[in-house]
Design a protein around this motif. Structure first.
Motif, PDB file in Angstrom:
ATOM      1  N   THR A  26      10.356  -6.700 -11.017  1.00  0.00           N
ATOM      2  CA  THR A  26      10.796  -8.061 -11.628  1.00  0.00           C
ATOM      3  C   THR A  26       9.796  -8.372 -12.939  1.00  0.00           C
ATOM      4  N   GLY A  27       8.658  -7.747 -12.902  1.00  0.00           N
ATOM      5  CA  GLY A  27       7.618  -7.754 -14.070  1.00  0.00           C
ATOM      6  C   GLY A  27       8.173  -7.110 -15.128  1.00  0.00           C
ATOM      7  N   GLY A  28       9.366  -6.437 -15.245  1.00  0.00           N
ATOM      8  CA  GLY A  28       9.599  -5.748 -16.437  1.00  0.00           C
ATOM      9  C   GLY A  28       8.662  -5.041 -17.027  1.00  0.00           C
ATOM     10  N   GLU A  29       8.800  -4.930 -18.329  1.00  0.00           N
ATOM     11  CA  GLU A  29       8.042  -4.101 -19.147  1.00  0.00           C
ATOM     12  C   GLU A  29       6.494  -4.328 -19.355  1.00  0.00           C
ATOM     13  N   ASP A  30       6.080  -5.315 -18.878  1.00  0.00           N
ATOM     14  CA  ASP A  30       4.643  -5.882 -18.819  1.00  0.00           C
ATOM     15  C   ASP A  30       3.853  -5.072 -17.748  1.00  0.00           C
ATOM     16  N   VAL A  31       4.834  -4.359 -17.114  1.00  0.00           N
ATOM     17  CA  VAL A  31       4.098  -3.727 -15.709  1.00  0.00           C
ATOM     18  C   VAL A  31       4.395  -2.269 -15.817  1.00  0.00           C
ATOM     19  N   GLU A  32       3.527  -1.472 -15.078  1.00  0.00           N
ATOM     20  CA  GLU A  32       4.040  -0.025 -14.652  1.00  0.00           C
ATOM     21  C   GLU A  32       3.641  -0.092 -13.036  1.00  0.00           C
ATOM     22  N   ILE A  33       4.591   0.731 -12.628  1.00  0.00           N
ATOM     23  CA  ILE A  33       4.348   1.077 -11.031  1.00  0.00           C
ATOM     24  C   ILE A  33       4.216   2.516 -10.857  1.00  0.00           C
ATOM     25  N   ILE A  34       3.152   2.817 -10.236  1.00  0.00           N
ATOM     26  CA  ILE A  34       2.749   4.173  -9.750  1.00  0.00           C
ATOM     27  C   ILE A  34       3.162   4.296  -8.324  1.00  0.00           C
ATOM     28  N   ILE A  35       4.072   5.050  -7.914  1.00  0.00           N
ATOM     29  CA  ILE A  35       4.425   5.259  -6.870  1.00  0.00           C
ATOM     30  C   ILE A  35       3.630   6.776  -6.342  1.00  0.00           C
ATOM     31  N   VAL A  36       2.752   6.654  -5.554  1.00  0.00           N
ATOM     32  CA  VAL A  36       2.048   7.858  -5.277  1.00  0.00           C
ATOM     33  C   VAL A  36       2.775   8.233  -3.782  1.00  0.00           C
ATOM     34  N   ASP A  37       3.095   9.511  -3.850  1.00  0.00           N
ATOM     35  CA  ASP A  37       3.777   9.889  -2.478  1.00  0.00           C
ATOM     36  C   ASP A  37       2.894  11.070  -2.062  1.00  0.00           C
ATOM     37  N   ASP A  38       1.948  10.473  -0.876  1.00  0.00           N
ATOM     38  CA  ASP A  38       0.697  11.169  -0.435  1.00  0.00           C
ATOM     39  C   ASP A  38       1.056  12.406   0.695  1.00  0.00           C
ATOM     40  N   GLY A  39       1.945  13.267  -0.041  1.00  0.00           N
ATOM     41  CA  GLY A  39       2.411  14.328   1.210  1.00  0.00           C
ATOM     42  C   GLY A  39       3.348  13.845   2.197  1.00  0.00           C
ATOM     43  N   SER A  40       4.265  13.123   1.954  1.00  0.00           N
ATOM     44  CA  SER A  40       5.183  12.481   2.881  1.00  0.00           C
ATOM     45  C   SER A  40       6.047  13.515   3.114  1.00  0.00           C
ATOM     46  N   ARG A  41       6.772  13.470   4.537  1.00  0.00           N
ATOM     47  CA  ARG A  41       7.738  14.461   5.272  1.00  0.00           C
ATOM     48  C   ARG A  41       8.863  13.954   5.280  1.00  0.00           C
ATOM     49  N   ASP A  42       9.287  12.671   4.766  1.00  0.00           N
ATOM     50  CA  ASP A  42      10.561  12.078   5.012  1.00  0.00           C
ATOM     51  C   ASP A  42      11.010  12.068   3.659  1.00  0.00           C
ATOM     52  N   GLY A  43      11.839  10.889   3.509  1.00  0.00           N
ATOM     53  CA  GLY A  43      12.695  10.752   2.255  1.00  0.00           C
ATOM     54  C   GLY A  43      11.946   9.948   1.155  1.00  0.00           C
ATOM     55  N   THR A  44      10.563  10.007   1.487  1.00  0.00           N
ATOM     56  CA  THR A  44       9.663   9.005   0.286  1.00  0.00           C
ATOM     57  C   THR A  44       9.857   9.917  -0.952  1.00  0.00           C
ATOM     58  N   ALA A  45       9.622  10.922  -1.064  1.00  0.00           N
ATOM     59  CA  ALA A  45       9.380  11.511  -2.432  1.00  0.00           C
ATOM     60  C   ALA A  45      10.764  11.311  -3.174  1.00  0.00           C
ATOM     61  N   ALA A  46      11.960  11.682  -2.529  1.00  0.00           N
ATOM     62  CA  ALA A  46      13.239  11.367  -3.273  1.00  0.00           C
ATOM     63  C   ALA A  46      13.463  10.092  -3.906  1.00  0.00           C
ATOM     64  N   ILE A  47      13.156   9.145  -3.016  1.00  0.00           N
ATOM     65  CA  ILE A  47      12.959   7.597  -3.292  1.00  0.00           C
ATOM     66  C   ILE A  47      12.214   7.348  -4.541  1.00  0.00           C
ATOM     67  N   ALA A  48      11.007   7.797  -4.392  1.00  0.00           N
ATOM     68  CA  ALA A  48      10.015   7.643  -5.663  1.00  0.00           C
ATOM     69  C   ALA A  48      10.780   8.224  -6.847  1.00  0.00           C
ATOM     70  N   ASP A  49      11.072   9.540  -6.802  1.00  0.00           N
ATOM     71  CA  ASP A  49      11.891  10.205  -8.121  1.00  0.00           C
ATOM     72  C   ASP A  49      13.097   9.534  -8.478  1.00  0.00           C
ATOM     73  N   ARG A  50      13.766   8.799  -7.695  1.00  0.00           N
ATOM     74  CA  ARG A  50      15.041   8.182  -7.986  1.00  0.00           C
ATOM     75  C   ARG A  50      14.559   7.050  -8.707  1.00  0.00           C
ATOM     76  N   PHE A  51      13.728   6.049  -8.420  1.00  0.00           N
ATOM     77  CA  PHE A  51      13.157   4.877  -9.130  1.00  0.00           C
ATOM     78  C   PHE A  51      12.623   5.400 -10.233  1.00  0.00           C
ATOM     79  N   ALA A  52      11.756   6.480 -10.477  1.00  0.00           N
ATOM     80  CA  ALA A  52      11.307   6.911 -11.618  1.00  0.00           C
ATOM     81  C   ALA A  52      12.321   7.251 -12.799  1.00  0.00           C
ATOM     82  N   ALA A  53      13.256   7.973 -12.312  1.00  0.00           N
ATOM     83  CA  ALA A  53      14.425   8.307 -13.184  1.00  0.00           C
ATOM     84  C   ALA A  53      15.199   7.164 -13.641  1.00  0.00           C
ATOM     85  N   GLU A  54      15.448   5.985 -12.798  1.00  0.00           N
ATOM     86  CA  GLU A  54      16.189   5.114 -13.124  1.00  0.00           C
ATOM     87  C   GLU A  54      15.310   3.859 -14.071  1.00  0.00           C
ATOM     88  N   TYR A  55      14.043   3.767 -13.844  1.00  0.00           N
ATOM     89  CA  TYR A  55      13.445   3.090 -14.537  1.00  0.00           C
ATOM     90  C   TYR A  55      12.242   3.830 -15.273  1.00  0.00           C
TER      91      TYR A  55
END
Length: 340
Positions: A26-55
């Motif tokens: 909700t901070g919009g373009e004033d912010v950047e959000i860096i999601i760091v997937d630290d070697g996860s073994r579940d669906g974390t990486a896919a969720i991070a990539d989906r958000f990065a593609a959407e925003y």
């Protein structure tokens, strides 16, 4: 340049990370959000990539081999372009009304050309099952809604220490102080808060309940039994803070800042000591002695200040009855401070 960078360290966070990320979006373009997937073994990486593609103009997904919470924060800092920097753990979130106030205040200060090194906000313990949510406020310690320095700080009591949840740091200041957290080590958030403090000159306290700190998962790093199981990492962080404090004490320091930083080391010694006492094993009782001896050798002056204080005396009462009193004192502190 973005106004504020959020780093969200994620490790196997698929069950809860979306709530965190959506609260930041909700901070919009004033912010950047860096999601760091630290070697996860579940669906974390896919969720991070989906958000990065959407925003794509707001969110970056960073993938790395597992390096622990500290290395995830390091990765966020390396990739940050925001003027200010904040870490939000993937199971936590921020309050929207407070978030708007944070951004509008940072914008106003920037417009007025007032540079602050640290913004402090309140945080809320979202403790699972608790009827009342404990709020950590700083209104008795800091002037409200004005730029101030260490000389203007009032009184920070023992249970009022600044956590990672409280702070927003100026990004360049973190670069200038050379902040780098150790890999594969829990509890490095203490280093993140502690290490830059002597570089902080100008501060701003915004009296809003911004950060929501979730406590309740059995595998959470602040769960008491988990902490006892990882006691060597708690000890390692405590020793790092001792070494940093000894180094800083060799230079000129503001008296109020120095007192606060010594109190922080005191709290870390207390937490480490009580966890070692609570485990009750001969090996861990020996580790407690070794930790206090480490402090004594590092700085006899700092050792005396801490050991002769209220917490230090309580943590070093002799015999089994003394250990019981120490643990009882910790349980009182637990209720006051709200962690574990």
């Amino acid at each position: 340049m973005k106004l504020l960078t959020f780093t969200v360290p994620c490790y196997n966070s698929e069950a809860y990370m979306e709530k965190c990320i959506r609260s930041l979006l909700t901070g919009g373009e004033d912010v950047e959000i860096i999601i760091v997937d630290d070697g996860s073994r579940d669906g974390t990486a896919a969720i991070a990539d989906r958000f990065a593609a959407e925003y794509p103009t707001i969110i970056k997904a960073v993938h790395q081999e597992n390096g622990g919470h500290g290395e995830a924060v390091n990765a966020g800092l390396r990739n940050a372009t925001g003027l200010y920097f904040k870490v939000v753990d993937s199971d936590d979130w921020v309050n929207q009304e407070a978030y708007e106030k944070v951004l509008s205040t940072l914008k106003r200060l920037l417009h007025e050309q007032q540079v602050i090194d640290m913004m402090i906000c309140n945080y809320v313990y979202e403790k699972q099952g608790a009827l009342r949510k404990k709020v950590m406020r700083y209104k008795t310690a800091f002037p409200r809604e004005e730029v101030f320095g260490w000389n203007n700080v009032k009184f920070l009591h023992k249970g009022q220490y600044i956590l990672m949840h409280s702070v927003i740091y100026r990004t360049k200041m973190l670069y200038d102080c050379g902040l780098e957290l150790p890999k594969h080590t829990f509890y490095v958030d203490n280093i993140f808060v502690f290490d830059p403090l002597p570089y902080v000159k100008q501060m701003y306290y915004l009296d809003v309940n911004f950060y929501r700190y979730f406590i309740g998962r059995e595998d959470q790093s602040v769960n008491e039994q988990v902490m006892i199981g990882r006691i060597d990492q708690q000890i390692r962080v405590t020793k790092i803070l001792i070494d940093k404090m000894v180094s800083y004490m060799s230079r000129p320091m503001n008296a109020k800042l120095k007192k606060y930083m010594i109190n922080y080391v005191d709290i870390m010694m207390t937490v480490s000591s009580v966890l070692l006492l609570k485990s009750g094993t001969p090996e861990n009782l020996e580790k407690k002695k070794e930790l206090w001896e480490y402090l004594r050798k590092a700085s006899p002056k700092l050792y005396r200040k801490i050991k002769l204080g209220i917490l230090g005396r309580t943590m070093n009462l002799p015999g089994r009855s003394g250990r019981k009193i120490s643990v009882a004192a910790y349980k009182v502190a637990q209720k006051v401070i709200g962690f574990n």
